[in-house]
Design an enzyme around this catalytic site. Structure first.
Site, mmCIF file in Angstrom:
data_model
loop_
_atom_site.group_PDB
_atom_site.id
_atom_site.type_symbol
_atom_site.label_atom_id
_atom_site.label_comp_id
_atom_site.label_asym_id
_atom_site.label_seq_id
_atom_site.Cartn_x
_atom_site.Cartn_y
_atom_site.Cartn_z
ATOM 1 N N LYS A 346 0.777 -1.228 0.047
ATOM 2 C CA LYS A 346 -0.017 0.234 -0.066
ATOM 3 C C LYS A 346 0.846 1.285 0.214
ATOM 4 O O LYS A 346 0.374 2.386 -0.238
ATOM 5 C CB LYS A 346 -1.070 -0.039 1.153
ATOM 6 C CG LYS A 346 -1.952 -1.118 1.312
ATOM 7 C CD LYS A 346 -2.081 -1.182 2.780
ATOM 8 C CE LYS A 346 -3.198 -2.527 2.902
ATOM 9 N NZ LYS A 346 -3.349 -2.837 4.411
ATOM 10 N N GLY A 347 2.171 1.047 0.413
ATOM 11 C CA GLY A 347 3.001 2.359 0.382
ATOM 12 C C GLY A 347 3.000 3.446 -0.306
ATOM 13 O O GLY A 347 3.149 4.322 -0.391
ATOM 14 N N GLU A 399 7.714 3.135 -7.410
ATOM 15 C CA GLU A 399 8.025 2.672 -5.936
ATOM 16 C C GLU A 399 8.134 3.841 -4.941
ATOM 17 O O GLU A 399 8.756 4.942 -5.295
ATOM 18 C CB GLU A 399 9.381 1.840 -5.860
ATOM 19 C CG GLU A 399 9.428 0.375 -5.984
ATOM 20 C CD GLU A 399 8.872 -0.561 -4.751
ATOM 21 O OE1 GLU A 399 7.817 -0.024 -4.135
ATOM 22 O OE2 GLU A 399 9.611 -1.235 -4.479
ATOM 23 N N ASP A 400 7.531 3.444 -3.705
ATOM 24 C CA ASP A 400 7.677 4.395 -2.493
ATOM 25 C C ASP A 400 9.462 4.690 -2.219
ATOM 26 O O ASP A 400 9.832 5.657 -2.144
ATOM 27 C CB ASP A 400 6.796 4.110 -1.565
ATOM 28 C CG ASP A 400 6.733 2.732 -1.245
ATOM 29 O OD1 ASP A 400 7.562 2.019 -1.836
ATOM 30 O OD2 ASP A 400 6.080 2.348 -0.203
ATOM 31 N N ASP A 403 14.862 -0.213 -0.602
ATOM 32 C CA ASP A 403 15.792 -0.463 0.605
ATOM 33 C C ASP A 403 16.922 -1.388 -0.050
ATOM 34 O O ASP A 403 17.929 -1.214 -0.590
ATOM 35 C CB ASP A 403 14.859 -0.838 1.667
ATOM 36 C CG ASP A 403 15.505 -1.074 2.803
ATOM 37 O OD1 ASP A 403 16.644 -0.391 3.093
ATOM 38 O OD2 ASP A 403 15.037 -1.581 3.847
ATOM 39 N N LYS A 431 17.080 4.406 -0.631
ATOM 40 C CA LYS A 431 17.946 4.169 0.744
ATOM 41 C C LYS A 431 19.339 3.367 0.492
ATOM 42 O O LYS A 431 19.378 2.190 0.391
ATOM 43 C CB LYS A 431 17.228 3.534 1.565
ATOM 44 C CG LYS A 431 17.443 3.901 3.174
ATOM 45 C CD LYS A 431 16.788 2.850 4.208
ATOM 46 C CE LYS A 431 15.546 2.964 4.377
ATOM 47 N NZ LYS A 431 14.912 2.176 5.374
ATOM 48 N N PHE A 452 14.879 4.832 9.449
ATOM 49 C CA PHE A 452 13.694 4.139 9.024
ATOM 50 C C PHE A 452 12.668 5.422 8.938
ATOM 51 O O PHE A 452 12.293 6.286 9.667
ATOM 52 C CB PHE A 452 13.194 3.288 10.178
ATOM 53 C CG PHE A 452 11.740 2.656 9.666
ATOM 54 C CD1 PHE A 452 12.159 1.304 9.058
ATOM 55 C CD2 PHE A 452 10.517 3.075 9.751
ATOM 56 C CE1 PHE A 452 11.011 0.600 8.390
ATOM 57 C CE2 PHE A 452 9.547 2.091 9.414
ATOM 58 C CZ PHE A 452 9.507 1.164 8.810
ATOM 59 N N VAL A 453 11.945 5.586 7.742
ATOM 60 C CA VAL A 453 11.198 6.754 7.515
ATOM 61 C C VAL A 453 9.547 6.418 7.300
ATOM 62 O O VAL A 453 9.393 5.266 7.130
ATOM 63 C CB VAL A 453 11.498 7.457 6.328
ATOM 64 C CG1 VAL A 453 12.985 7.994 6.440
ATOM 65 C CG2 VAL A 453 11.742 6.439 5.020
ATOM 66 N N ASP A 459 4.606 3.242 6.269
ATOM 67 C CA ASP A 459 4.059 2.847 7.551
ATOM 68 C C ASP A 459 5.286 2.149 8.337
ATOM 69 O O ASP A 459 6.240 1.876 7.759
ATOM 70 C CB ASP A 459 3.034 1.812 7.377
ATOM 71 C CG ASP A 459 3.400 0.202 7.120
ATOM 72 O OD1 ASP A 459 4.383 0.228 6.064
ATOM 73 O OD2 ASP A 459 3.103 -0.270 7.720
ATOM 74 N N ARG A 465 0.780 6.153 7.944
ATOM 75 C CA ARG A 465 0.785 6.496 6.282
ATOM 76 C C ARG A 465 0.228 7.727 5.844
ATOM 77 O O ARG A 465 0.450 8.349 4.840
ATOM 78 C CB ARG A 465 0.026 5.402 5.633
ATOM 79 C CG ARG A 465 0.479 3.963 5.822
ATOM 80 C CD ARG A 465 -0.192 2.998 4.656
ATOM 81 N NE ARG A 465 -0.068 1.589 5.025
ATOM 82 C CZ ARG A 465 0.918 1.155 4.622
ATOM 83 N NH1 ARG A 465 1.811 1.587 3.815
ATOM 84 N NH2 ARG A 465 1.020 -0.471 4.751
HETATM 85 P P1 IMP Z 1 13.277 -3.681 0.031
HETATM 86 O O1 IMP Z 1 12.762 -4.957 -0.542
HETATM 87 O O2 IMP Z 1 14.470 -3.857 0.996
HETATM 88 O O3 IMP Z 1 13.983 -2.568 -1.028
HETATM 89 O O4 IMP Z 1 12.185 -2.916 0.633
HETATM 90 C C1 IMP Z 1 10.971 -2.287 0.203
HETATM 91 C C2 IMP Z 1 9.781 -2.420 0.961
HETATM 92 O O5 IMP Z 1 10.263 -2.212 2.370
HETATM 93 C C3 IMP Z 1 9.453 -0.905 0.861
HETATM 94 O O6 IMP Z 1 8.347 -1.054 -0.148
HETATM 95 C C4 IMP Z 1 8.895 -0.513 2.141
HETATM 96 O O7 IMP Z 1 7.455 -0.953 2.257
HETATM 97 C C5 IMP Z 1 9.534 -1.279 3.144
HETATM 98 N N1 IMP Z 1 10.467 -0.380 3.616
HETATM 99 C C6 IMP Z 1 11.839 -0.248 3.410
HETATM 100 N N2 IMP Z 1 12.277 0.785 3.916
HETATM 101 C C7 IMP Z 1 11.533 1.647 4.916
HETATM 102 C C8 IMP Z 1 11.381 2.677 5.469
HETATM 103 O O8 IMP Z 1 12.105 3.393 5.881
HETATM 104 N N3 IMP Z 1 9.870 2.971 5.808
HETATM 105 C C9 IMP Z 1 8.816 2.231 5.634
HETATM 106 N N4 IMP Z 1 9.072 1.234 4.905
HETATM 107 C C10 IMP Z 1 10.190 0.805 4.290
#
Ligand code: IMP
Length: 484
Positions: A346-347, A399-400, A403, A431, A452-453, A459, A465
């Site tokens: 949902k992000g 993408e929001d 990470d 990030k 962590f944001v 969320d 959110r």
């Molecule tokens: P990744 O697969 O590690 O790149 O992370 C992707 C998902 O982790 C994002 O779409 C977010 O839903 C969640 N996420 C990663 N970092 C944060 C953050 O700082 N705040 C909130 N959600 C995060």
């Protein structure tokens, strides 16, 4: 020893005095005012002002003055790009006639104030301008090479003082805040002035400024005075609103509870609105300003939960600005094509909703939902797939936040297997420091530190959110009993 000319002696004595004042224990405001006074006298000028550049380098803030009227000092926010910008490029600027020179931002006020010549030098820190010194004369005046050398020496002392002011401001914060700040040291400083007014006229102003700082809303303190009454060609009454908020193009005057003061203030306020109908100003008491901030989604009256949010990383306005830039680039790159925007629930909802409204292209939308399972949280499972097939489509994955890159990598593989005509990625936040899989990002809003944001769709345990900004969350600051 040879005999020194009297102006040489003057400059020497002034510099000696300035060095002593700079090393005194007076307040910075006093120190800068005293420097301005000695400087003006040493170069036979009628006025002097020392300016510091705001940390976003948008505005020049007066930190010390001598011999200038309040009206001249508060002629409006001094835009660093418009007001003698050459000085900030490191140049020395001489204006022979301020009333006629197009480089002068408010020539009519210079004229009304009887300002004729202006001489300005940069205050340089590691080769970059952090402020300037300007001296003013009533009669046309020519400044000598020796004056120039003198002003540059004073500027060097001011550079050290401005740096000290910044350091002081940093250390002034309480222990906890500074500890957290050090953790996120990669983050740029607050968007407000690098040198705050050392004293506010009223505690409520300080509180309001702190609140604005927290939400990263840029503010200027008393940057402009509005003349309200004139007699015999002179101004006899003025109104100086407490704050100007450039992002909202709004002046704010805070009111106190004293009825006698309120009545007078209302009177002046009405007169101001009559004389200057084009300016946007609000008279606010404390509950009003909390409501105003709440309207923008900020503050204790806002509906969103903010507990544990230690600081705002990007304000609503900053995000909107960035989203428009990204949308323009995508619109340009895909001109003449039909686009499918895809996202993971949902992000991404806030970003997707804003981004698509600024695209000048025909677009359709599709979403998928995933869940993470397995002890390490790394295994991804699709709980809702895209509704349509992407074969032959131009797809932009929105993408929001990226990470580790695991999620994006997984979804990109899934999308590629459907043979789209093209596939690119637009991420609001990157990030990068935490990346495990190198996924190509074509459009990136902000590169953020390893924090962590939350907010703007992102969320923590389903909360936050709906914050209109992006803030840094420190879960350890959330009280146990309120964390769910
Ligand atoms: P990744 O697969 O590690 O790149 O992370 C992707 C998902 O982790 C994002 O779409 C977010 O839903 C969640 N996420 C990663 N970092 C944060 C953050 O700082 N705040 C909130 N959600 C995060």
């Amino acid at each position: 020893m040879g005999k020194m000319s009297s102006s040489k002696v003057n400059r020497y004595l002034a510099l000696k005095h300035i060095a002593e004042v700079a090393n005194s224990t007076s307040s910075l405001k006093r120190i800068f005012n005293s420097i301005a006074s000695s400087t003006a006298k040493a170069v036979h000028a009628n006025g002097c002002r020392i300016l510091s550049l705001s940390s976003q380098k948008e505005y020049l803030l007066t930190v010390g003055t001598h011999g200038l009227s309040d009206l001249y000092l508060k002629k409006g926010p001094l835009n660093a790009h418009k007001s003698l910008p050459d000085i900030l490029d490191g140049k020395v600027v001489f204006i022979a006639d301020a009333t006629k020179d197009e480089k002068v931002q408010h020539p009519q006020i210079a004229q009304a104030q009887g300002i004729s010549s202006i001489f300005g030098v940069p205050i340089l820190k590691k080769g970059e301008a952090s402020g300037e010194i300007r001296v003013y004369t009533r009669e046309p005046h020519h400044f000598s090479e020796a004056d120039r050398g003198f002003l540059l020496s004073v500027a060097a002392i001011c550079a050290v003082l401005l740096e000290r002011a910044e350091l002081y401001q940093f250390l002034e914060k309480d222990y906890k805040a500074s500890k957290l700040r050090m953790k996120s040291a990669q983050i740029s400083p607050l968007p407000t002035a690098s040198l705050r007014p050392t004293s506010f006229a009223h505690p409520s102003e300080k509180e309001f400024a702190k609140l604005l700082d927290f939400y990263r809303i840029e503010w200027l303190y008393e940057p402009r005075s509005f003349p309200l009454k004139w007699e015999n060609g002179g101004v006899t009454a003025m109104f100086t609103p407490d704050f100007y908020l450039p992002e909202l193009d709004l002046y704010v005057e805070l009111t106190t509870l004293k009825q006698s003061l309120i009545t007078e203030k209302y009177h002046k306020f009405r007169r101001l609105k009559e004389l200057y109908p084009e300016i946007n100003i609000k008279l606010l008491n404390k509950s009003d300003y909390l409501q105003l901030l709440a309207k923008y989604g900020y503050g204790p009256l806002g509906e969103a939960k903010i507990e544990g949010v230690n600081r705002v990383l990007y304000s609503h306005t900053q995000i909107q600005r960035k989203v428009r830039v990204l949308a323009r680039r995508i619109s340009h790159d895909y001109a003449g094509k039909q686009l499918v925007l895809v996202g993971i629930l949902k992000g991404v909802i806030c970003f997707m909703a804003d981004l698509m409204q600024h695209l000048s292209l025909p677009v359709t939308l599709d979403f998928m939902a995933i869940s993470y399972y397995g002890g390490d949280g790394q295994t991804v499972k699709i709980t809702k797939d895209f509704d349509s097939n992407m074969t032959g489509q131009h797809v932009v994955m929105v993408e929001d936040i990226v990470d580790t890159g695991m999620t994006l990598n997984y979804v990109l593989n899934h999308l590629s297997s459907q043979n789209p005509a093209s596939l690119h990625v637009c991420a609001l936040l990157d990030k990068r420091a935490r990346r495990l899989i190198d996924v190509p990002l074509d459009y990136v809003g902000f590169e953020i530190p390893d924090e962590f944001v939350v907010g703007y769709g992102l969320d923590y345990k389903g909360q936050y959110r709906n914050l209109p900004f992006i803030g840094i969350l420190h879960p350890e600051l959330i009280k146990e009993d309120e964390s769910h």
